[in-house]
Design a protein around this motif. Sequence first.
Motif, short mmCIF file in Angstrom:
data_model
loop_
_atom_site.label_atom_id
_atom_site.label_comp_id
_atom_site.label_asym_id
_atom_site.label_seq_id
_atom_site.Cartn_x
_atom_site.Cartn_y
_atom_site.Cartn_z
N THR A 114 55.76 31.10 8.71
CA THR A 114 57.38 30.83 9.58
C THR A 114 56.91 31.44 11.00
O THR A 114 57.36 30.79 11.82
CB THR A 114 57.48 31.59 9.11
OG1 THR A 114 58.35 31.26 7.66
CG2 THR A 114 58.92 32.21 9.13
N VAL A 115 56.03 32.81 10.70
CA VAL A 115 55.40 33.10 12.51
C VAL A 115 55.72 32.31 13.27
O VAL A 115 55.80 31.40 14.53
CB VAL A 115 54.69 34.08 12.31
CG1 VAL A 115 54.59 34.42 13.78
CG2 VAL A 115 55.25 35.36 11.55
N LEU A 116 54.15 31.15 12.92
CA LEU A 116 53.46 29.74 13.80
C LEU A 116 54.97 29.08 13.96
O LEU A 116 55.15 27.96 15.23
CB LEU A 116 52.71 29.78 13.18
CG LEU A 116 51.95 27.60 13.76
CD1 LEU A 116 51.28 28.34 14.88
CD2 LEU A 116 50.64 27.43 12.67
N ILE A 117 56.04 28.63 12.86
CA ILE A 117 56.39 27.47 13.87
C ILE A 117 57.47 28.43 14.42
O ILE A 117 58.27 27.62 15.65
CB ILE A 117 57.78 26.81 11.60
CG1 ILE A 117 56.38 26.03 11.91
CG2 ILE A 117 58.31 26.37 12.53
CD1 ILE A 117 56.85 26.01 10.08
N ALA A 118 57.80 29.67 14.33
CA ALA A 118 58.62 29.57 15.66
C ALA A 118 58.56 30.26 16.88
O ALA A 118 58.79 29.66 17.70
CB ALA A 118 58.80 32.12 14.36
#
Length: 481
Positions: A114-118
């Motif tokens: 999730t952090v990577l996609i954000a």
Amino acid sequence: MPVYEESKASLAVEPETEPPPRLGLALLVIAAAQLMLVLDNTITNVALPSIQRALGMATADLNWVITAYALAFGGLLLAGGRAGDLFGRRRVFRIGLVLFTVASLLGGFAWSGTVLIAARVLQGVGAAIAAPTALSLLATTFPNGPARNKALGVYGAMGGLGSVVGLLLGGALTQYVSWRWVLFVNVPIAVLVLLGTSVLPRGEREPGRADLSGAATATAGLAALVYAINHAALHGWRDTVTLGFLIAAAVLLIAFVLVQRSAAAPMLPGRILSDRARTGAYVTMFLVGGGMFALFYFLTLYMQVVKGYPPMRTGLAYLPFTVGIAVAAGGVGPKLLSRLTARALTVGGLVLATIGMAWFGALSPTSNALTALLPAQLVAGFGLGLTFVATTVVAINGVAPQDTGIASGVVNTSQQIGGALGLALLSSVAAAVTANQPPGTALPDALTSGYVDGLLLGGAVFLVAAIVAAATMNARVVALR
């Protein structure tokens, strides 16, 4: 970005005493920025299997590492181009580079999918601010004629070359350092580009306001459409969530059109699309983006999942594509553009790209790279290199100086949005083909069938692009001399 009006005094043009730009250094800075922003589309492709293992991402969510960047990039490019026109192109260019750098650091330190996609979304926002102002600075820095043609040829080459350099660099970094460095590597490049921006002219500032409602409806509508396509691959087109997002996408995109028709300062003024050849160039780039994203995605998975290539070997396997683009866009294309119409060069390039994609139809789990991957990539890369040169020239030809930022944004928007939508749609088709193989089919054979069908459909997209170019880029549109 706040919406506000400024007095004409506050939007004054730079002093006439500003020294003329150093064209060689200016081109180096702009080309380096374009290379960095475009290679980020593909540098993570080779690292996808490593990212999935490290962050425990589901296979269905993996393509969002690519799509999230492309959506934010493409959805906000028009707003980024308009911001450069309003607030000063060099200033906005720098702001975009800083945001891109911060997002790259966040992505490199990501502790979850999730952090990577954000972080990838934030990277896309930074790229959307920087990319159109880079092309706009190029168009206003170089004088009309051979100098601008050469500069546009280099810029167009970066569009294709950057994608392949990303694959090569991504393979090396993933195998010998860490997948996190496919994001960290942007930091030193961006810092060097920022230091070099002092050689660029400030650029005139035009009175007006930013069309935030247009940017919001366009980006949200496209994001909903891509999500619906991805969701349909797993749950079908009749699923409630799929239908809900399709309806939301339709409503938002219709709202965007209505906003553009009624806005005092629309994000996409009608005059930009008033020229038939220019509009044809934008549609052509949209289709080319869809086919090219699919090419990189399916070939990378084929080489790593089916053939078992390590990341570095996967990156090196793209060298023929790199050579094809470099030769076509860096030398042959600009020379041919001085003798042929843009339509002839674009159509010829896309026909070659289609032939290259059709060649991939012979791929199998046991295919020899020298007889399958190498020649097909060389032909496709050469064809796309010719296409990038011709369409880039046509896309900003005849645009008024105050609209160069918007026109430049449309060039990149077309490719990015086409890529995001094309990848979502073709990856869904490939997944369905693989899932519907007869019982007992070996997994490598089932996967290859899906990948090959995706590549062949990508070739069909290139063929449609050739038809569009032939119908719109009429014979009177020739290279600027």
